[in-house]
Scaffold this motif. Structure first.
Motif, PDB file in Angstrom:
ATOM      1  N   SER A  20       1.177  -1.339   0.218  1.00 44.77           N
ATOM      2  CA  SER A  20       0.227  -0.078  -0.162  1.00 44.77           C
ATOM      3  C   SER A  20       0.577   1.119  -0.509  1.00 44.77           C
ATOM      4  O   SER A  20       2.110   1.125   0.633  1.00 44.77           O
ATOM      5  CB  SER A  20      -0.983   0.358   1.201  1.00 44.77           C
ATOM      6  OG  SER A  20      -0.309   0.001   2.202  1.00 44.77           O
ATOM      7  N   ARG A  21       0.309   2.061  -0.130  1.00 40.27           N
ATOM      8  CA  ARG A  21       0.529   3.470  -0.375  1.00 40.27           C
ATOM      9  C   ARG A  21       1.481   4.077   0.942  1.00 40.27           C
ATOM     10  O   ARG A  21       2.773   4.162   1.252  1.00 40.27           O
ATOM     11  CB  ARG A  21      -0.088   4.997  -0.646  1.00 40.27           C
ATOM     12  CG  ARG A  21       0.726   6.140  -0.125  1.00 40.27           C
ATOM     13  CD  ARG A  21      -0.722   7.667  -1.156  1.00 40.27           C
ATOM     14  NE  ARG A  21      -1.026   7.389  -2.402  1.00 40.27           N
ATOM     15  CZ  ARG A  21       0.127   7.531  -3.553  1.00 40.27           C
ATOM     16  NH1 ARG A  21       0.549   8.141  -3.232  1.00 40.27           N
ATOM     17  NH2 ARG A  21      -0.260   7.405  -4.633  1.00 40.27           N
ATOM     18  N   THR A  22       0.412   3.305   1.925  1.00 41.99           N
ATOM     19  CA  THR A  22       1.133   4.015   3.464  1.00 41.99           C
ATOM     20  C   THR A  22       2.373   2.727   3.832  1.00 41.99           C
ATOM     21  O   THR A  22       3.449   3.766   4.346  1.00 41.99           O
ATOM     22  CB  THR A  22      -0.054   3.452   4.948  1.00 41.99           C
ATOM     23  OG1 THR A  22      -1.210   4.746   4.533  1.00 41.99           O
ATOM     24  CG2 THR A  22       0.526   3.352   5.900  1.00 41.99           C
ATOM     25  N   ALA A  23       2.795   2.069   3.369  1.00 42.38           N
ATOM     26  CA  ALA A  23       3.815   0.966   3.189  1.00 42.38           C
ATOM     27  C   ALA A  23       5.071   1.868   3.435  1.00 42.38           C
ATOM     28  O   ALA A  23       6.003   1.534   3.174  1.00 42.38           O
ATOM     29  CB  ALA A  23       3.153  -0.852   3.393  1.00 42.38           C
ATOM     30  N   VAL A  24       4.863   1.680   2.057  1.00 40.67           N
ATOM     31  CA  VAL A  24       5.881   2.277   1.025  1.00 40.67           C
ATOM     32  C   VAL A  24       6.198   3.611   1.948  1.00 40.67           C
ATOM     33  O   VAL A  24       7.504   4.313   2.059  1.00 40.67           O
ATOM     34  CB  VAL A  24       5.820   2.744  -0.187  1.00 40.67           C
ATOM     35  CG1 VAL A  24       6.307   3.568  -1.350  1.00 40.67           C
ATOM     36  CG2 VAL A  24       5.456   1.627  -1.253  1.00 40.67           C
ATOM     37  N   TYR A  25       4.915   4.495   2.245  1.00 44.42           N
ATOM     38  CA  TYR A  25       5.610   5.810   2.613  1.00 44.42           C
ATOM     39  C   TYR A  25       6.730   5.858   4.294  1.00 44.42           C
ATOM     40  O   TYR A  25       7.134   6.232   5.121  1.00 44.42           O
ATOM     41  CB  TYR A  25       4.699   6.606   2.709  1.00 44.42           C
ATOM     42  CG  TYR A  25       4.368   7.583   1.838  1.00 44.42           C
ATOM     43  CD1 TYR A  25       5.478   8.813   1.471  1.00 44.42           C
ATOM     44  CD2 TYR A  25       3.614   6.838   1.340  1.00 44.42           C
ATOM     45  CE1 TYR A  25       5.513   8.980   0.167  1.00 44.42           C
ATOM     46  CE2 TYR A  25       3.090   8.174  -0.548  1.00 44.42           C
ATOM     47  CZ  TYR A  25       3.864   9.489   0.015  1.00 44.42           C
ATOM     48  OH  TYR A  25       4.106  10.083  -1.377  1.00 44.42           O
ATOM     49  N   ASP A  26       6.011   4.410   4.624  1.00 47.67           N
ATOM     50  CA  ASP A  26       6.828   3.587   6.414  1.00 47.67           C
ATOM     51  C   ASP A  26       8.078   3.442   6.208  1.00 47.67           C
ATOM     52  O   ASP A  26       8.976   3.907   6.996  1.00 47.67           O
ATOM     53  CB  ASP A  26       5.575   3.011   6.905  1.00 47.67           C
ATOM     54  CG  ASP A  26       4.709   3.292   7.366  1.00 47.67           C
ATOM     55  OD1 ASP A  26       4.241   4.342   7.780  1.00 47.67           O
ATOM     56  OD2 ASP A  26       3.292   2.046   7.546  1.00 47.67           O
ATOM     57  N   LEU A  27       8.460   2.542   4.843  1.00 46.30           N
ATOM     58  CA  LEU A  27       8.978   2.232   4.603  1.00 46.30           C
ATOM     59  C   LEU A  27      10.906   3.154   3.795  1.00 46.30           C
ATOM     60  O   LEU A  27      11.400   3.843   5.132  1.00 46.30           O
ATOM     61  CB  LEU A  27       9.825   1.404   3.531  1.00 46.30           C
ATOM     62  CG  LEU A  27       8.837   0.173   3.528  1.00 46.30           C
ATOM     63  CD1 LEU A  27       8.784  -0.730   1.966  1.00 46.30           C
ATOM     64  CD2 LEU A  27       9.789  -0.732   4.238  1.00 46.30           C
ATOM     65  N   ILE A  28       9.931   4.680   3.803  1.00 50.26           N
ATOM     66  CA  ILE A  28      10.624   5.793   3.774  1.00 50.26           C
ATOM     67  C   ILE A  28      10.806   6.395   4.767  1.00 50.26           C
ATOM     68  O   ILE A  28      12.189   6.859   5.128  1.00 50.26           O
ATOM     69  CB  ILE A  28      10.229   6.864   2.533  1.00 50.26           C
ATOM     70  CG1 ILE A  28       9.720   5.959   1.367  1.00 50.26           C
ATOM     71  CG2 ILE A  28      11.155   8.606   2.714  1.00 50.26           C
ATOM     72  CD1 ILE A  28       8.907   6.279   0.410  1.00 50.26           C
ATOM     73  N   ARG A  29       9.838   6.927   5.758  1.00 49.48           N
ATOM     74  CA  ARG A  29      10.295   7.488   6.884  1.00 49.48           C
ATOM     75  C   ARG A  29      11.069   6.601   7.569  1.00 49.48           C
ATOM     76  O   ARG A  29      11.939   7.352   8.332  1.00 49.48           O
ATOM     77  CB  ARG A  29       8.394   7.424   7.322  1.00 49.48           C
ATOM     78  CG  ARG A  29       8.939   8.185   8.801  1.00 49.48           C
ATOM     79  CD  ARG A  29       6.988   8.285   9.161  1.00 49.48           C
ATOM     80  NE  ARG A  29       6.788   6.718   9.525  1.00 49.48           N
ATOM     81  CZ  ARG A  29       7.007   5.909  10.458  1.00 49.48           C
ATOM     82  NH1 ARG A  29       8.050   6.160  11.181  1.00 49.48           N
ATOM     83  NH2 ARG A  29       6.313   5.088  10.374  1.00 49.48           N
ATOM     84  N   THR A  30      11.084   5.226   7.721  1.00 47.50           N
ATOM     85  CA  THR A  30      11.819   4.147   8.147  1.00 47.50           C
ATOM     86  C   THR A  30      12.869   4.293   8.339  1.00 47.50           C
ATOM     87  O   THR A  30      13.824   3.467   8.654  1.00 47.50           O
ATOM     88  CB  THR A  30      11.536   2.835   9.449  1.00 47.50           C
ATOM     89  OG1 THR A  30      11.189   2.411   7.832  1.00 47.50           O
ATOM     90  CG2 THR A  30      10.274   3.317   9.734  1.00 47.50           C
ATOM     91  N   ARG A  31      13.408   4.404   6.922  1.00 47.32           N
ATOM     92  CA  ARG A  31      14.474   4.490   6.191  1.00 47.32           C
ATOM     93  C   ARG A  31      15.304   3.344   5.261  1.00 47.32           C
ATOM     94  O   ARG A  31      16.324   3.485   4.712  1.00 47.32           O
ATOM     95  CB  ARG A  31      15.176   5.519   7.230  1.00 47.32           C
ATOM     96  CG  ARG A  31      15.346   6.821   7.126  1.00 47.32           C
ATOM     97  CD  ARG A  31      16.957   7.858   7.083  1.00 47.32           C
ATOM     98  NE  ARG A  31      16.803   8.833   7.952  1.00 47.32           N
ATOM     99  CZ  ARG A  31      17.344  10.347   8.558  1.00 47.32           C
ATOM    100  NH1 ARG A  31      18.411   9.458   9.009  1.00 47.32           N
ATOM    101  NH2 ARG A  31      16.688  10.874   8.680  1.00 47.32           N
ATOM    102  N   GLN A  32      14.614   2.829   5.509  1.00 52.42           N
ATOM    103  CA  GLN A  32      14.582   1.254   5.250  1.00 52.42           C
ATOM    104  C   GLN A  32      14.726   1.375   3.675  1.00 52.42           C
ATOM    105  O   GLN A  32      14.946   0.861   3.081  1.00 52.42           O
ATOM    106  CB  GLN A  32      13.407   0.454   5.531  1.00 52.42           C
ATOM    107  CG  GLN A  32      13.574   0.240   7.018  1.00 52.42           C
ATOM    108  CD  GLN A  32      12.118  -0.586   6.880  1.00 52.42           C
ATOM    109  OE1 GLN A  32      12.700  -2.212   6.845  1.00 52.42           O
ATOM    110  NE2 GLN A  32      11.691  -0.565   8.080  1.00 52.42           N
ATOM    111  N   LEU A  33      14.283   2.300   2.913  1.00 53.98           N
ATOM    112  CA  LEU A  33      13.690   2.628   1.635  1.00 53.98           C
ATOM    113  C   LEU A  33      14.396   3.729   1.066  1.00 53.98           C
ATOM    114  O   LEU A  33      13.528   4.972   1.681  1.00 53.98           O
ATOM    115  CB  LEU A  33      12.907   2.110   0.648  1.00 53.98           C
ATOM    116  CG  LEU A  33      12.520   2.511  -0.777  1.00 53.98           C
ATOM    117  CD1 LEU A  33      13.211   1.545  -1.098  1.00 53.98           C
ATOM    118  CD2 LEU A  33      10.788   2.130  -0.988  1.00 53.98           C
ATOM    119  N   THR A  34      15.169   4.175   0.577  1.00 51.57           N
ATOM    120  CA  THR A  34      16.436   5.945   0.142  1.00 51.57           C
ATOM    121  C   THR A  34      15.269   5.764  -0.761  1.00 51.57           C
ATOM    122  O   THR A  34      15.088   5.833  -1.889  1.00 51.57           O
ATOM    123  CB  THR A  34      17.464   5.553  -0.554  1.00 51.57           C
ATOM    124  OG1 THR A  34      18.174   4.655   0.942  1.00 51.57           O
ATOM    125  CG2 THR A  34      17.520   6.498  -0.344  1.00 51.57           C
TER     126      THR A  34
END
Length: 62
Positions: A20-34
């Protein structure tokens, strides 16, 4: 642009990871995804997505 420097949108990453969009933004927010911001647009380099996937695979294998 080569595929190493291609920039993906959040919806493209959502589709590739089937998240989901939320999951992708969570990965970005937690710096797991640059990611980077251009103007007001969020972009994810393809190499960052590849690195994320490889890291997760290594974690699962351990």
């Amino acid at each position: 642009m080569t595929t190493d420097t291609e920039l993906l949108t959040v919806p493209q990453v959502m589709k590739r990871l089937q998240l989901s969009r939320t999951a992708v933004y969570d990965l970005i927010r937690t710096r797991q995804l640059t990611s980077l911001t251009l103007s007001r647009a969020r972009r994810i380099p393809t190499h960052a997505l590849t690195n994320f996937i490889h890291t997760r695979l290594e974690q699962e294998a351990a």
